[in-house]
Design an enzyme around this catalytic site. Structure first.
Site: not given
Ligand SMILES: *Cc1c(COP(=O)(O)O)cnc(C)c1O
Length: 460
Positions: A142, A109-111, A114
């Site tokens: 991350t 989910f960091k995408d 980011m």
């Protein structure tokens, strides 16, 4: 829109400045001075993820970006996702839904945040001609998301500190195989908390901070939190909000993702409860259920992205729970230096209005992966299993529960194999990962050594 620090003594900034700064100069975290209400939540029904993102972000970005800049950045950020809905929902059981946040380029989910801040940084830096050095700490996801978002960008060096030997092989390779010259993967001898502490030390060293143009993209960065608000809105609306209440369960480490949920609630989304799900590193569960925030030893787990003791974004939740009393937050953070603090009765009650919590053991996590597979045919990652297991204890009749699926199972094949006896396949676009040469520097847990390495390596 003005942004203020949770510790009250850093300069107020606008959105762009808060995004580029990451951490406030007084050691605090930035928050909007007021939280604007989201207009016409019912009107989110059926619109694209990109349109929803523009409507959620717009009230928070002030005059930092034009509508065209913002919508262009959003379009480019999510273009590489492998699902047209970007954050699709699937169903696990009656009333229990899974929000799939792993369709981005690095499968976590960091995408979501980011990729977007990569685009926004690019706009801001090309406008100012500024050169920056991004230094980030990662428990695995991350770092890969930041490298994917910032590799090859002009005017940016990216240094990522990860705990040596404590990330999965897929996570490590995602960080060590990109060949862009501006990417520097550093394997630190220590835990995630050591990586995060050294990054904070560098930010608090103002001479160093200014000399290299330090910028932070950890989940302490407000722009990342904001980007994550969007999928709470889109998923709740697809299950009947604003006409119907929904609950969420969020596998939690640094408290960034679940804090974004609290912002979604604050802008007007009818969220009943945000359930904080932790693995055996359960400081947040202990703090929310017993009022004592006491740092223990990190115990490495099969959900490594949540192997954290000092949960940075919890400071934001505390600031709001203490009614915006920056002095109280400073006091708590001072006490934290000697091991922990007790949350006041009033603040505990304020937190309990929003958050519930649970803890899941290693065995329960494995059993949950097997159970979900047996019941639905779906393979989930160990972090997701911590959420779905916790969610089952908090289901309410007539209120849909949404568990966040934070990573693709193929990022954690060993845990999945332990639970199911089969190794999940990497998606086709990542199949070549294991053959590529790795580039990584092993570093000691030493501030001065890190600072000189960064000064030496960056492409000034
Ligand atoms: C980062 C991460 C988490 C924890 O999210 P926080 O925002 O740090 O609470 C959970 N699951 C996965 C897969 C992650 O990468």
């Amino acid at each position: 829109m003005r942004y203020i620090s949770t510790r009250g003594s850093a300069p107020e900034l606008n959105f762009e400045q808060a995004m580029l700064a990451g951490l406030a100069r007084d050691g605090g975290l930035y928050l909007p001075a007021e939280i604007p209400a989201l207009d016409d939540i019912a009107g989110f029904e059926g619109i694209s993820y990109e349109d929803a993102a523009l409507r959620v972000l717009r009230p928070f970005t002030g005059d930092s970006f034009t509508d065209d800049e913002l919508s262009g950045a959003i379009a480019r950020a999510y273009d590489g996702f492998r699902h047209i809905a970007r954050a699709p929902l699937s169903q696990l059981a009656p009333g229990h839904h899974l929000l799939e946040l792993f369709h981005g380029p690095t499968l976590a989910f960091k995408d979501f945040a980011m990729q977007l801040i990569g685009q926004l940084f690019q706009i801001a830096l090309s406008r100012s001609g500024q050169r920056i050095t991004i230094v980030g700490a990662t428990s695995g996801d991350t770092g890969s998301a930041a490298i994917e978002a910032f590799a090859g960008l002009a005017n940016v060096d990216v240094f990522i500190l990860f705990p040596h030997g404590r990330v999965s092989e897929v996570q490590r390779r995602q960080m060590t195989t990109p060949d862009a010259a501006n990417v520097h993967a550093l394997a630190l001898d220590g835990h995630f908390d050591d990586c995060q502490a050294r990054v904070k030390d560098m930010f608090n060293d103002h001479a160093f901070r200014d000399s290299v143009g330090l910028a932070g993209v950890n989940s302490i960065n407000w722009a990342r939190v904001l980007a994550q608000v969007v999928y709470y809105v889109t998923s709740a609306v697809s299950l009947g909000a604003p006409g119907r209440e929904v609950d969420f369960t969020v596998p939690t480490g640094n408290f960034g993702d679940v804090f974004a949920g609290s912002i979604a609630r604050a802008v007007g989304l009818p969220i009943g409860r945000l359930v904080v799900a932790t693995n055996q590193n359960d400081i947040l569960h202990r703090a929310l259920s017993g009022g004592e925030y006491r740092v223990g030893q990190v115990a490495p787990s099969i959900s490594p992205s949540m192997d954290i003791q000092v949960s940075s974004n919890f400071e934001r939740a505390l600031y709001l729970a203490y009614g915006g009393d920056a002095g109280a937050v400073r006091q708590l953070m001072d006490e934290l230096k000697s091991g922990g603090f007790t949350i006041s009765q009033g603040a505990r009650e304020a937190l309990a209005e929003i958050y519930a919590s649970g803890r899941v053991s290693e065995d329960e996590t494995l059993a949950e992966i097997a159970r979900i597979h047996a019941e639905t045919g779906q393979i989930i990652c160990p972090h997701t299993a911590v959420a779905t297991r916790t969610a089952r204890d908090f289901m309410r009749k007539g209120v849909p529960m949404i568990s966040l699926a934070t990573a693709h199972p193929a990022k954690f094949p060993d845990a999945v194999a332990q639970a199911l006896g089969v190794r999940p396949e990497l998606p086709a676009h990542m199949a070549g990962l294991s053959g590529k040469p790795e580039r990584v520097t092993r570093v000691e847990n030493d501030l001065n050594a890190l600072k000189s390495l960064i000064l030496d390596r960056r492409q000034a």
